[in-house]
Design a protein around this motif. Structure first.
Motif, PDB file in Angstrom:
ATOM      1  N   ILE A 197       0.848  -1.188   0.000  1.00 52.94           N
ATOM      2  CA  ILE A 197       0.000   0.000   0.000  1.00 52.94           C
ATOM      3  C   ILE A 197       0.883   1.238   0.000  1.00 52.94           C
ATOM      4  CG2 ILE A 197      -1.784   1.256   1.271  1.00 52.94           C
ATOM      5  CD1 ILE A 197      -2.320  -1.568   2.674  1.00 52.94           C
ATOM      6  N   ASP A 198       0.670   2.115  -0.964  1.00 52.59           N
ATOM      7  CA  ASP A 198       1.441   3.359  -1.040  1.00 52.59           C
ATOM      8  C   ASP A 198       0.727   4.285  -2.016  1.00 52.59           C
ATOM      9  OD1 ASP A 198       4.578   4.000  -0.119  1.00 52.59           O
ATOM     10  OD2 ASP A 198       3.876   5.232  -1.781  1.00 52.59           O
ATOM     11  N   MET A 199       1.089   5.573  -1.962  1.00 43.09           N
ATOM     12  CA  MET A 199       0.506   6.523  -2.895  1.00 43.09           C
ATOM     13  C   MET A 199       1.419   6.811  -4.083  1.00 43.09           C
ATOM     14  SD  MET A 199       0.831  10.115  -0.783  1.00 43.09           S
ATOM     15  CE  MET A 199      -0.374   9.541   0.418  1.00 43.09           C
ATOM     16  N   ASP A 200       2.609   6.190  -4.088  1.00 39.15           N
ATOM     17  CA  ASP A 200       3.588   6.403  -5.145  1.00 39.15           C
ATOM     18  C   ASP A 200       3.501   5.251  -6.143  1.00 39.15           C
ATOM     19  OD1 ASP A 200       5.895   6.493  -6.742  1.00 39.15           O
ATOM     20  OD2 ASP A 200       7.093   7.413  -5.151  1.00 39.15           O
ATOM     21  N   ARG A 201       2.997   5.558  -7.345  1.00 37.65           N
ATOM     22  CA  ARG A 201       2.777   4.504  -8.337  1.00 37.65           C
ATOM     23  C   ARG A 201       4.073   3.821  -8.744  1.00 37.65           C
ATOM     24  NH1 ARG A 201      -1.217   1.215  -9.378  1.00 37.65           N
ATOM     25  NH2 ARG A 201       0.343  -0.348  -9.859  1.00 37.65           N
ATOM     26  N   SER A 202       5.152   4.572  -8.846  1.00 40.45           N
ATOM     27  CA  SER A 202       6.412   3.964  -9.271  1.00 40.45           C
ATOM     28  C   SER A 202       6.915   2.980  -8.223  1.00 40.45           C
ATOM     29  CB  SER A 202       7.464   5.039  -9.555  1.00 40.45           C
ATOM     30  OG  SER A 202       7.817   5.745  -8.385  1.00 40.45           O
ATOM     31  N   ARG A 203       6.711   3.299  -6.957  1.00 39.67           N
ATOM     32  CA  ARG A 203       7.127   2.367  -5.903  1.00 39.67           C
ATOM     33  C   ARG A 203       6.253   1.116  -5.910  1.00 39.67           C
ATOM     34  NH1 ARG A 203       9.153   5.552  -0.423  1.00 39.67           N
ATOM     35  NH2 ARG A 203      11.093   6.339  -1.356  1.00 39.67           N
ATOM     36  N   ASN A 331      13.240  13.860  -0.999  1.00 37.47           N
ATOM     37  CA  ASN A 331      12.188  14.042  -2.003  1.00 37.47           C
ATOM     38  C   ASN A 331      12.088  12.767  -2.837  1.00 37.47           C
ATOM     39  OD1 ASN A 331      11.435  17.116  -1.847  1.00 37.47           O
ATOM     40  ND2 ASN A 331      13.666  17.017  -1.721  1.00 37.47           N
ATOM     41  N   ALA A 332      11.964  11.650  -2.127  1.00 40.54           N
ATOM     42  CA  ALA A 332      12.081  10.335  -2.756  1.00 40.54           C
ATOM     43  C   ALA A 332      11.044  10.102  -3.844  1.00 40.54           C
ATOM     44  CB  ALA A 332      11.986   9.251  -1.688  1.00 40.54           C
ATOM     45  N   ALA A 337      13.453   7.657  -5.696  1.00 37.02           N
ATOM     46  CA  ALA A 337      14.553   7.144  -4.877  1.00 37.02           C
ATOM     47  C   ALA A 337      14.049   6.123  -3.871  1.00 37.02           C
ATOM     48  CB  ALA A 337      15.243   8.286  -4.138  1.00 37.02           C
ATOM     49  N   LEU A 338      14.823   5.062  -3.666  1.00 35.41           N
ATOM     50  CA  LEU A 338      14.624   4.142  -2.555  1.00 35.41           C
ATOM     51  C   LEU A 338      15.815   4.277  -1.610  1.00 35.41           C
ATOM     52  CD1 LEU A 338      12.996   1.009  -4.215  1.00 35.41           C
ATOM     53  CD2 LEU A 338      12.039   2.422  -2.394  1.00 35.41           C
ATOM     54  N   LYS A 339      16.877   3.518  -1.863  1.00 33.94           N
ATOM     55  CA  LYS A 339      18.070   3.677  -1.032  1.00 33.94           C
ATOM     56  C   LYS A 339      19.179   4.338  -1.843  1.00 33.94           C
ATOM     57  CE  LYS A 339      18.864   2.503   2.700  1.00 33.94           C
ATOM     58  NZ  LYS A 339      18.698   3.250   3.985  1.00 33.94           N
TER      59      LYS A 339
END
Length: 347
Positions: A197-203, A331-332, A337-339
């Motif tokens: 679950i997240d709001m970032d589609r790329s993630r 500003n991931a 950005a992840l790590k």
């Protein structure tokens, strides 16, 4: 030497500071070769961690080369390549004997918190014999940076405290580095479904590539309803991997009777615990600071290529670019950005 110094909320600086020296016989000095930035560092910048005072060198993750050891250090010598644990442990106190290294009476989470940390050219490691791990010859040191904190944290506080078992339906709220590490380590235990679950589609797209069976975009509509649509009556394990009241609420609303809520996120504000609803549901709620007692096992899984932490690395910088690295990591979503890996310039 140069280091990244915390000044006050929203203020950090890269500049010259004194090189650390051995203070106790159990200390080691490590020349840093690679470090990274943690979500906890961002919480520090926001002022969420009042134990961090002005002038503190940040950072609690990384790998390096032993520069010097105290007279009582027996497991390491000058020139050894080592993984630095985010948790310092004496190995002798009551808590250490219970493997609760996070609560060591002369350690715990001190690096980048109560003492100077790893976002520097050199760092002093107390209780070196118990707080460092030898890097196997030929080990992928970039990947092993991920074993300082996020992988043992996600495995211990998310997956193991959440009691993930074969056939479970697991939901992970937050597809940042901690959530992704929970996704990877949860698969050790063969859950039937893993819902990210997240709001970032790329993630979310990355999560699918890394093993998520379902994803829910939390920026659209009723998140709990969307998650419950993939279950009979809720999830067996809800892993909170953000640290916000809203994300904790999602966990409360999707966990099934007899289920587990495993909170990993660092919370800077109070949450509304809906105990009036949960008490009758036989819910188990766990929190925790990583003990790192799983680090030796994780080292073996990385060495055997059963676990690939390097999959989370998206950006690379040198030490003199560390302020840029903070800008990117802070500003991931915008930077995808992840790590981030921050390496010594001569590495």
């Amino acid at each position: 030497m140069n280091a990244l110094v915390y000044l006050e909320p929203e203020q950090i600086a890269w500049g010259e500071v004194s090189k650390p020296t051995l203070l106790k016989p159990t200390d080691a000095i490590v020349k840093m070769t690679k470090t990274t930035i943690c979500g906890t560092d961002l919480h520090i910048l926001k002022g969420d961690v009042p134990t961090v005072t002005s002038g503190r060198i940040l950072g609690h993750e990384g790998v390096g080369i032993v520069e010097a050891v105290g007279s009582a250090v027996t497991a390491f010598k000058k020139g050894d390549h080592v993984l630095i644990s985010c948790i310092t442990s004496c190995g002798k106190c009551e808590y250490c004997k219970k493997q609760m290294y996070a609560h060591c009476e002369d350690g715990g989470w001190v690096l980048g918190n109560l003492i100077d940390g790893t976002q520097a050219e050199y760092v002093r490691i107390p209780h070196a014999d118990n707080s460092l791990y030898a890097i196997p010859p030929g080990g992928d040191e970039e990947a092993l940076v991920m074993l300082s904190d996020i992988f043992p944290t996600s495995l211990e506080i998310g997956v193991l405290y959440g009691a993930v078992k074969p056939g479970d339906v697991v939901a992970i709220v937050g597809a940042g580095p901690i959530g992704m590490a929970a996704l990877l380590t949860a698969q050790f235990y063969s859950p039937a479904k893993i819902i990210m679950i997240d709001m970032d589609r790329s993630r979310l797209d990355v999560a699918v590539r890394l093993g998520a069976t379902h994803v829910v975009d939390s920026s659209n509509g009723d998140v709990a309803k969307a998650v419950l649509a993939h279950t009979k009556d809720g999830v067996d394990v809800a892993i909170e991997a953000v640290g916000l009241p809203q994300t904790f609420d999602i966990c409360q609303h999707i966990v099934r009777p007899g289920g587990h809520i495993a909170n990993i996120g660092v919370h800077g504000k109070s949450v509304n615990l809906e105990l009036q609803k949960l008490w009758i549901q036989n819910i188990t709620l766990t929190t925790g600071l990583v003990n790192t007692n799983t680090t030796p096992m994780l080292l073996k899984t990385v060495e055997s290529k059963k676990l690939m932490p390097a999959d989370l690395i998206t950006h690379r910088f040198t030490f003199d670019q560390i302020l840029e690295a903070y800008e990117v990591f802070g500003n991931a979503a915008e930077k995808n950005a992840l790590k981030v890996i921050i390496s010594a310039g001569d590495d």
